[in-house]
Design an enzyme around this catalytic site. Sequence first.
Site, PDB file in Angstrom:
ATOM      1  N   ALA A  42     -27.983   8.806  34.651  1.00  0.00           N
ATOM      2  CA  ALA A  42     -27.459   7.607  35.316  1.00  0.00           C
ATOM      3  C   ALA A  42     -26.047   7.278  34.808  1.00  0.00           C
ATOM      4  O   ALA A  42     -25.183   6.844  35.588  1.00  0.00           O
ATOM      5  CB  ALA A  42     -28.406   6.441  35.083  1.00  0.00           C
ATOM      6  N   GLU A 140     -32.714  15.636  29.832  1.00  0.00           N
ATOM      7  CA  GLU A 140     -33.660  14.545  29.554  1.00  0.00           C
ATOM      8  C   GLU A 140     -34.800  14.469  30.567  1.00  0.00           C
ATOM      9  O   GLU A 140     -35.623  13.581  30.485  1.00  0.00           O
ATOM     10  CB  GLU A 140     -32.924  13.192  29.496  1.00  0.00           C
ATOM     11  CG  GLU A 140     -32.091  13.040  28.233  1.00  0.00           C
ATOM     12  CD  GLU A 140     -31.460  11.665  28.068  1.00  0.00           C
ATOM     13  OE1 GLU A 140     -31.364  10.912  29.053  1.00  0.00           O
ATOM     14  OE2 GLU A 140     -31.044  11.365  26.936  1.00  0.00           O
ATOM     15  N   SER A 223     -13.530  14.309  17.909  1.00  0.00           N
ATOM     16  CA  SER A 223     -12.142  13.856  17.715  1.00  0.00           C
ATOM     17  C   SER A 223     -11.129  15.001  17.876  1.00  0.00           C
ATOM     18  O   SER A 223      -9.925  14.777  17.929  1.00  0.00           O
ATOM     19  CB  SER A 223     -12.000  13.231  16.338  1.00  0.00           C
ATOM     20  OG  SER A 223     -12.372  14.189  15.374  1.00  0.00           O
ATOM     21  N   ALA A 251     -22.459   6.948  25.596  1.00  0.00           N
ATOM     22  CA  ALA A 251     -22.012   7.279  26.968  1.00  0.00           C
ATOM     23  C   ALA A 251     -20.593   7.840  27.060  1.00  0.00           C
ATOM     24  O   ALA A 251     -20.110   8.092  28.167  1.00  0.00           O
ATOM     25  CB  ALA A 251     -22.160   6.096  27.930  1.00  0.00           C
ATOM     26  N   ALA A 252     -19.932   8.077  25.918  1.00  0.00           N
ATOM     27  CA  ALA A 252     -18.581   8.664  25.982  1.00  0.00           C
ATOM     28  C   ALA A 252     -18.667  10.090  26.537  1.00  0.00           C
ATOM     29  O   ALA A 252     -17.900  10.480  27.429  1.00  0.00           O
ATOM     30  CB  ALA A 252     -17.943   8.667  24.602  1.00  0.00           C
ATOM     31  N   GLY A 253     -19.628  10.862  26.029  1.00  0.00           N
ATOM     32  CA  GLY A 253     -19.815  12.226  26.537  1.00  0.00           C
ATOM     33  C   GLY A 253     -20.200  12.210  28.012  1.00  0.00           C
ATOM     34  O   GLY A 253     -19.740  13.051  28.801  1.00  0.00           O
ATOM     35  N   ASP A 254     -21.017  11.249  28.394  1.00  0.00           N
ATOM     36  CA  ASP A 254     -21.450  11.163  29.800  1.00  0.00           C
ATOM     37  C   ASP A 254     -20.260  10.832  30.707  1.00  0.00           C
ATOM     38  O   ASP A 254     -20.185  11.325  31.844  1.00  0.00           O
ATOM     39  CB  ASP A 254     -22.535  10.086  29.960  1.00  0.00           C
ATOM     40  CG  ASP A 254     -23.781  10.425  29.157  1.00  0.00           C
ATOM     41  OD1 ASP A 254     -24.058  11.620  28.974  1.00  0.00           O
ATOM     42  OD2 ASP A 254     -24.454   9.491  28.699  1.00  0.00           O
ATOM     43  N   GLY A 289     -21.808  -0.523  24.620  1.00  0.00           N
ATOM     44  CA  GLY A 289     -22.837  -0.228  25.618  1.00  0.00           C
ATOM     45  C   GLY A 289     -22.611   1.087  26.328  1.00  0.00           C
ATOM     46  O   GLY A 289     -21.659   1.825  26.045  1.00  0.00           O
TER      47      GLY A 289
HETATM   48  O1  RIB Z   1     -25.665   9.698  26.280  1.00  0.00           O
HETATM   49  C1  RIB Z   1     -26.043   8.369  26.023  1.00  0.00           C
HETATM   50  C2  RIB Z   1     -27.415   8.092  26.559  1.00  0.00           C
HETATM   51  O2  RIB Z   1     -28.350   8.885  25.880  1.00  0.00           O
HETATM   52  C3  RIB Z   1     -27.878   6.672  26.381  1.00  0.00           C
HETATM   53  O3  RIB Z   1     -27.485   5.836  27.427  1.00  0.00           O
HETATM   54  C4  RIB Z   1     -29.379   6.827  26.223  1.00  0.00           C
HETATM   55  O4  RIB Z   1     -30.103   6.312  27.296  1.00  0.00           O
HETATM   56  C5  RIB Z   1     -29.631   8.322  26.041  1.00  0.00           C
HETATM   57  O5  RIB Z   1     -30.163   8.879  27.162  1.00  0.00           O
END
Ligand code: RIB
Length: 309
Positions: A42, A140, A223, A251-254, A289
């Site tokens: 998500a 996941e 970094s 969520a930085a990687g996402d 967050g």
């Molecule tokens: O990559 C970050 C995410 O990993 C979080 O939002 C958490 O839900 C886990 O799935």
Amino acid sequence: MARVIIFGSMNMDLSIECDRMPQAGETLSGHDFITNPGGKGANQAVAASRLGASVGMIAAVGADGFGNELVATLEAVGVDCTKVTRSSETSTGVAIIVRSAGDNRIVLSAGANHLLSSEDVVRALHAVAEPGDVFLTQGECDAEATLAGLHEAHSMGLYTILNPAPARPMPDEAWADVDLVCLNETECELMCGICPTDEEGCLKAASRLQELGVRSVVITLGSEGSIGFEAAGDKPVRVGAHKVEIVDTTAAGDTYIGALAAGHAAGMSLVESMAWGSAASALTVGKLGAQQAIPTAAEVEATGWKCCS
Ligand code: RIB
């Protein structure tokens, strides 16, 4: 324009800051507790959508309050959730996150994230995807359903991106279904047995993955930025990380991976998408967050980001 179709997780993140990580058997007082929408799938959907892509989500949540909130948040940023299943058989996925000094530890309760079968994913793909779209998935959801999604998407002529996070072993033959794999150092070591500690290590790992059948490889190095290998034998491209004050790395990687998918859908080159992702994820780490921290395309533009080559 090509769409980005994501098969991935949706979690409610329960996240708390601690002055240090707790030891085994220890209870610590934390602060700045937040409940906010997350889940790698998500988060990547929100990133790709905020960066301008048309995004469709294939996922499952429980028929509960968290599930309702997660779907509403995705819909609010324009993600098509018609293929998000709501099930009363299980609860929505939850992530317990402990943050400390810009780092985090995450414990997952998969819940509905493991509900969709291979058949469910294949059926959803045929309903929403077209040849030329981008298919993005992570680690996941159910492992078999994830591999089936990659295989079907590849056979249908989609550009497939795998972010093996969390990493889990994969049969060698499945790599041929992957056009681009994006992974960090730990994931890289688990997936191909080579820990990419320096440029030579990255090159060896990328060559190994390319021998297995994947076309392009991006290794993220925290970094130290990221390094990309477009095709076997190509010169690597490097993108530096922006120096920013870290509030929360969740969520930085996402965000970076969402940018790779949105960039490909928009016709950007690999290195351009990497530089865009680097600028976007630098904004994510500056905020608290997961999804609430992910920037819009306008916010990334305002940084004046530039492609390095
Ligand atoms: O990559 C970050 C995410 O990993 C979080 O939002 C958490 O839900 C886990 O799935």
